[in-house]
Design an enzyme around this catalytic site. Structure first.
Site, PDB file in Angstrom:
ATOM      1  N   HIS A 249      23.142 -15.995 -10.337  1.00  0.00           N
ATOM      2  CA  HIS A 249      21.687 -15.975 -10.476  1.00  0.00           C
ATOM      3  C   HIS A 249      21.103 -17.020  -9.529  1.00  0.00           C
ATOM      4  O   HIS A 249      21.616 -18.125  -9.410  1.00  0.00           O
ATOM      5  CB  HIS A 249      21.314 -16.280 -11.930  1.00  0.00           C
ATOM      6  CG  HIS A 249      19.866 -16.526 -12.122  1.00  0.00           C
ATOM      7  ND1 HIS A 249      18.912 -15.673 -11.620  1.00  0.00           N
ATOM      8  CD2 HIS A 249      19.183 -17.528 -12.743  1.00  0.00           C
ATOM      9  CE1 HIS A 249      17.707 -16.144 -11.933  1.00  0.00           C
ATOM     10  NE2 HIS A 249      17.853 -17.270 -12.605  1.00  0.00           N
TER      11      HIS A 249
ATOM     12  N   CYS B 205      16.627 -14.584 -17.459  1.00  0.00           N
ATOM     13  CA  CYS B 205      17.396 -14.521 -16.203  1.00  0.00           C
ATOM     14  C   CYS B 205      18.786 -13.921 -16.386  1.00  0.00           C
ATOM     15  O   CYS B 205      19.417 -13.534 -15.399  1.00  0.00           O
ATOM     16  CB  CYS B 205      17.506 -15.911 -15.583  1.00  0.00           C
ATOM     17  SG  CYS B 205      15.908 -16.650 -15.276  1.00  0.00           S
TER      18      CYS B 205
ATOM     19  N   ASN C  90      13.290 -17.719  -7.380  1.00  0.00           N
ATOM     20  CA  ASN C  90      13.929 -17.259  -8.616  1.00  0.00           C
ATOM     21  C   ASN C  90      13.167 -16.038  -9.131  1.00  0.00           C
ATOM     22  O   ASN C  90      12.017 -16.158  -9.536  1.00  0.00           O
ATOM     23  CB  ASN C  90      13.907 -18.407  -9.639  1.00  0.00           C
ATOM     24  CG  ASN C  90      14.530 -18.027 -10.974  1.00  0.00           C
ATOM     25  OD1 ASN C  90      14.837 -16.857 -11.224  1.00  0.00           O
ATOM     26  ND2 ASN C  90      14.710 -19.018 -11.827  1.00  0.00           N
TER      27      ASN C  90
END
Ligand code: COA
Length: 321
Positions: free
Chosen positions: A248, A107, A278
């Site tokens: 994020h 990520c 996500n």
């Protein structure tokens, strides 16, 4: 210079997930902030979305694929083990002059890629670099595990970074960190040289993402807060100076905690987790593209990006647009 994103058309809603596992719209919304994710159809590949996002970013920048010196794709769900997904993007775009390679920082991959692009430009190795975050996390998600399958979505985002002599604009700073000792809190055991493909490893579901969500949450809150605070401090800035925080998009509660740590009010925090879930390395460049197109981040404004992911890896970037 330009931003773009591309996501699959197919949607997976909280209501759809209620039919697959023992969960509820209420639980998912209150614990994560998520409502819908985009999920690739069979036959769609990570490089399809990565290439389309890059094409849109090039168009936004008023540049052509042949202007690219380097294509960096951040992904942990590339088309194949090798060659790199960046090479497929290079071919799809016809970027004849470009070097192409992938980076795996989960990520945090987009922030890592941005830092690399900045370094390559600063040292004269490149003038124009595409940094792409692209993931099809649905391909490594176990849709019988309610603790992970509600969280992830597919998509890609891209930016074009180019050399400039304007001292007021550009990537001001990047900050990168890692801690490999905690890898087992978020990883995919199979598929590498440690656990190669075999009937047994497939039967044991070793090719799916595994996560200890509660533990990851704690580390993510601390690390993202620190990364945001530190990069501001070492550039003599505070949250007041930031026009838009682009965190994020893993969990709305992590986003809120990060913003609070650097005292940035909700109206200066970009959130699109409700629409995409996500998307790992793709989450920040998708958010960036949407923020630019919505006029939330204009030329001359300061953006703070901050991410945390498997590895663990984490980091932040300060960019003046
Ligand atoms: N639907 C309903 N209940 C669920 C559920 C779901 N989809 N998933 C888990 N639960 C249950 C658990 O079984 C647990 O039940 P119990 O109390 O009876 O044991 C309860 O909900 C709480 O689980 P917990 O894991 O403590 O929830 P949480 O508040 O920590 O939220 C996450 C879970 C995954 C949303 C959260 O921990 C998170 O976002 N973690 C970080 C994710 C992240 O950042 N990942 C990657 C970095 S990129």
């Amino acid at each position: 210079m330009g931003t773009g994103h591309a996501v699959p058309e197919k949607l997976l809603t909280n209501a759809d997930l209620e039919k697959i596992v023992d969960t509820s719209d209420e639980w998912i919304k209150t614990r994560t902030g998520m409502e819908v994710r985009h999920i690739a159809e069979e036959g769609e590949k990570t490089s399809d979305f990565a290439a389309e996002a890059t094409r849109r970013a090039l168009e936004d920048a008023g540049l052509d694929a042949k202007d690219l010196d380097v294509i960096i794709v951040a992904s942990v769900t590339g088309d194949m083990q090798f060659p790199s997904t960046a090479c497929f993007v290079q071919d799809k775009l016809g970027a004849k002059q470009a070097a192409a390679f992938d980076i795996a920082a989960a990520c945090s991959g987009f922030i890592y890629g941005l830092s690399l692009a900045n370094g390559m430009i600063a040292t004269g190795q490149a003038e124009t670099v595409a940094v792409v975050g692209a993931e099809l996390l649905s391909r490594i998600t176990d849709y019988t595990d309610r603790s992970t399958c509600v969280l992830f979505g597919d998509g890609a985002g891209a930016v074009i970074v180019r050399k400039t002599d304007d001292p007021e604009r550009g990537i001001i700073d990047t900050y990168l960190r890692s801690d490999g000792s905690l890898y087992e809190l978020l990883y995919m055991p199979g598929g590498g040289t440690n656990v190669p493909f075999s009937h047994e490893s497939v039967d044991k579901k070793l090719f799916y993402l595994r996560m200890e969500g509660r533990e990851v949450f704690k580390y993510a809150v601390t690390a993202m807060g620190e990364a945001a605070e530190l990069i501001l401090k070492r550039n003599d800035l505070t949250g007041d100076d930031v026009d838009l925080l682009l965190p994020h998009q893993a969990n709305l509660r992590i986003i809120d905690a990060t913003a609070r740590r650097v005292k940035i009010p909700p109206e200066r925090v970009y959130v699109n987790i409700q629409k995409y879930g996500n998307t790992s390395a793709a989450s920040i460049p998708i958010a960036l593209d949407e923020a630019r197109k919505e006029g939330r981040l204009q030329d001359g404004q300061l953006a703070l990006m901050v991410a945390f992911g498997a590895g663990f890896t984490w980091g932040s970037a300060l960019v003046r647009f």
